[in-house]
Write a protein that holds these residues in place. Structure first.
Motif, short mmCIF file in Angstrom:
data_model
loop_
_atom_site.label_atom_id
_atom_site.label_comp_id
_atom_site.label_asym_id
_atom_site.label_seq_id
_atom_site.Cartn_x
_atom_site.Cartn_y
_atom_site.Cartn_z
N UNK A 45 -7.32 6.52 4.32
CA UNK A 45 -7.99 6.54 5.59
C UNK A 45 -9.40 6.31 5.51
N UNK A 46 -10.17 6.73 4.59
CA UNK A 46 -11.61 6.77 4.24
C UNK A 46 -12.09 5.35 4.03
N UNK A 47 -11.45 4.97 2.90
CA UNK A 47 -11.84 3.65 2.44
C UNK A 47 -11.31 2.25 2.72
N UNK A 48 -10.48 2.45 3.85
CA UNK A 48 -9.70 1.09 4.48
C UNK A 48 -10.79 0.05 4.66
N UNK A 49 -12.02 0.43 4.93
CA UNK A 49 -12.92 -0.72 5.12
C UNK A 49 -13.25 -1.46 3.95
N UNK A 50 -13.21 -0.91 2.78
CA UNK A 50 -13.30 -1.52 1.56
C UNK A 50 -12.34 -2.53 1.21
N UNK A 51 -11.29 -2.29 1.77
CA UNK A 51 -10.05 -3.03 1.48
C UNK A 51 -9.90 -4.63 2.57
N UNK A 52 -10.84 -4.43 3.74
CA UNK A 52 -10.96 -5.38 4.63
C UNK A 52 -11.70 -6.56 4.41
N UNK A 53 -12.16 -7.32 5.45
CA UNK A 53 -12.84 -8.34 5.39
C UNK A 53 -14.20 -8.15 4.51
N UNK A 73 -17.84 -6.78 0.09
CA UNK A 73 -18.12 -7.83 -0.78
C UNK A 73 -16.85 -8.73 -1.04
N UNK A 74 -15.89 -8.15 -0.76
CA UNK A 74 -14.69 -9.07 -1.70
C UNK A 74 -13.78 -9.56 -0.49
N UNK A 75 -12.87 -10.71 -0.77
CA UNK A 75 -11.91 -11.12 0.26
C UNK A 75 -11.07 -9.87 0.72
N UNK A 76 -10.29 -10.13 1.80
CA UNK A 76 -9.47 -9.00 2.57
C UNK A 76 -8.45 -8.63 1.72
N UNK A 79 -10.66 -4.65 -2.89
CA UNK A 79 -11.53 -3.76 -2.72
C UNK A 79 -13.03 -4.00 -3.24
N UNK A 80 -14.02 -3.82 -2.73
CA UNK A 80 -15.25 -3.93 -3.51
C UNK A 80 -16.45 -3.63 -2.37
N UNK A 81 -17.48 -3.07 -2.85
CA UNK A 81 -18.58 -2.89 -1.71
C UNK A 81 -19.98 -2.66 -2.75
#
Length: 178
Positions: A45-53, A73-76, A79-81
């Motif tokens: 739940x916390x990191x879901x944005x990292x897996x998004x656009x 930083x990465x495509x949907x 993960x990456x930030x």
DNA sequence: GAGAAGATCTCCT
DNA sequence: GGAGATCTTCTCA
């Protein structure tokens, strides 16, 4: 991306107030190959944005009292930030001093949780689109200085500390730790 | 539902 | 250089 963001300007708009700071220190966090990353064990739940656009703000709360700001930083699906660790204040310094309750400019934003306090970045901005949003975004510096970028190990982690994925502008006085 | 750890900061010595 | 603050999130039962 962690290198690319150095020297760019973090812009925060609060009504009529405009806060700006030059990004001088960043850290890269990846995914399944990076034990220090929140995304290491897959989506939660916390990191879901990292897996998004890419191009969105990932803001998380930690140590019971601090927020930290990342740029995805990465495509949907991948993960990456990049964690913004320090900025050099250039606009809205009076406002930042009030928020931080500090007198010296050097104390305003030389750390990841310090700059979120100075820039009024909270969980409300988690998932914010930095490419279309007006409240928080990243801009080019009009007259960028030629700067040399150096890398070092990341800070405040146990696993993954061997990776030299912290980047900063060499000699800049607002970097959190030399 | 409990227990533990945390991408930190501040104050104190 | 070290400890305390303080609470969300995750993991595992």
């Amino acid at each position: 991306m962690a290198r690319e963001l150095l020297g760019k300007v973090l812009v925060r708009r609060l009504g009529d107030t405009r806060l700006e700071g030059i990004i001088v220190e960043t850290e890269a966090y990846r995914g399944y190959d990076d034990a220090a990353s929140h995304a290491y064990r897959g989506p939660t739940r916390r990191n879901q944005v990292m897996f998004g656009e890419p191009g969105h703000a990932y803001v998380y709360f930690t140590y019971g009292m601090h927020y930290c700001l990342n740029v995805t930083t990465e495509p949907a699906g991948q993960p990456g930030a990049v964690l913004i660790r320090a900025v050099q204040p250039i606009k809205g310094i009076v406002e930042m001093k009030k928020r931080r309750r500090k007198e010296h400019v050097k104390d305003l934003s030389n750390g990841p949780a310090k700059l979120t306090q100075a820039f009024a970045v909270t969980k409300a901005l988690n998932g914010h689109d930095l490419t279309t949003g007006r409240e928080l975004y990243i801009a080019e510096l009009f007259h960028p200085e030629a700067a040399r970028i150096i890398s070092a190990s990341r800070i405040g982690i146990k696993a993954g500390s061997e990776k030299p994925w912290r980047f900063s502008i060499r000699g800049n006085a607002f970097v959190s730790k030399r």
